[in-house]
Design a protein around this motif. Structure first.
Motif, PDB file in Angstrom:
ATOM      1  N   PHE A   7       0.411  -6.907   1.049  1.00  0.00           N
ATOM      2  CA  PHE A   7       0.267  -5.443   0.885  1.00  0.00           C
ATOM      3  C   PHE A   7      -1.009  -4.665   1.684  1.00  0.00           C
ATOM      4  N   ALA A   8      -1.966  -5.373   1.979  1.00  0.00           N
ATOM      5  CA  ALA A   8      -2.923  -4.826   2.940  1.00  0.00           C
ATOM      6  C   ALA A   8      -2.337  -4.585   4.485  1.00  0.00           C
ATOM      7  N   VAL A  53       0.684  -3.608   4.726  1.00  0.00           N
ATOM      8  CA  VAL A  53       1.607  -2.433   4.807  1.00  0.00           C
ATOM      9  C   VAL A  53       0.857  -1.287   4.992  1.00  0.00           C
ATOM     10  N   LYS A  54      -0.346  -1.392   4.008  1.00  0.00           N
ATOM     11  CA  LYS A  54      -1.166  -0.236   3.840  1.00  0.00           C
ATOM     12  C   LYS A  54      -1.865   0.153   5.483  1.00  0.00           C
ATOM     13  N   ALA A  55      -2.131  -1.125   6.060  1.00  0.00           N
ATOM     14  CA  ALA A  55      -3.018  -0.689   7.319  1.00  0.00           C
ATOM     15  C   ALA A  55      -1.856  -0.269   8.409  1.00  0.00           C
ATOM     16  N   ASN A  56      -0.671  -0.528   8.269  1.00  0.00           N
ATOM     17  CA  ASN A  56       0.232  -0.033   9.226  1.00  0.00           C
ATOM     18  C   ASN A  56       1.066   1.112   8.592  1.00  0.00           C
ATOM     19  N   ALA A  57       0.897   1.745   7.672  1.00  0.00           N
ATOM     20  CA  ALA A  57       1.780   2.719   7.107  1.00  0.00           C
ATOM     21  C   ALA A  57       1.753   3.810   7.938  1.00  0.00           C
ATOM     22  N   ASN A  58       0.673   4.305   8.768  1.00  0.00           N
ATOM     23  CA  ASN A  58       0.623   5.585   9.529  1.00  0.00           C
ATOM     24  C   ASN A  58       0.990   5.326  10.819  1.00  0.00           C
TER      25      ASN A  58
END
Length: 85
Positions: free
Chosen positions: A70-71, A73-78
Motif C-alpha cells: 500500500f505504501a 501504491v500511495k508513493a506512485n499514485a501521482n
C-alpha cells in the motif's frame, strides 16, 4: 485481457490478473499485470517465507507485506508510471 481471473504466460512465467500492453519507445512493449492486493501479498509472502512459521509470525509477515504494498501504491499514485509498485 481485463479480467482479474485471467492467466497468461510471458517468457514461460505464468501470471494471473488483468493485463495491459503498452507500446514504448524503440519498438519495445511493456506488459503491466494488474492483480488484487491480497493475491499480490500471497505471492510475495510465498516467495519470501521459506520455512513454516507460527500463525502469529505469519500474520505479522502478511501485515508487513500488505503495508509495504500500500505504501508503494500511495508513493506512485501521482507519477507517470503508477504501475511501478
Amino acid at each position: 485481457p481485463r479480467n482479474l481471473s485471467t492467466r497468461f504466460y510471458v517468457n514461460g512465467i505464468q501470471y494471473q490478473g488483468a493485463m495491459s500492453v503498452f507500446h514504448c519507445r524503440d519498438n519495445k512493449v511493456m506488459i503491466v499485470n494488474d492483480v488484487a492486493i491480497e493475491d499480490y501479498v500471497k505471492s510475495i509472502v510465498s516467495l519470501t517465507v521459506e520455512e513454516p512459521l507460527a500463525k502469529e509470525a505469519l500474520a505479522a509477515v502478511v501485515i508487513a507485506a500488505r503495508t509495504e504494498a500500500f505504501a508503494k501504491v500511495k508513493a506512485n499514485a501521482n507519477t507517470k508510471r503508477p504501475w511501478d509498485t
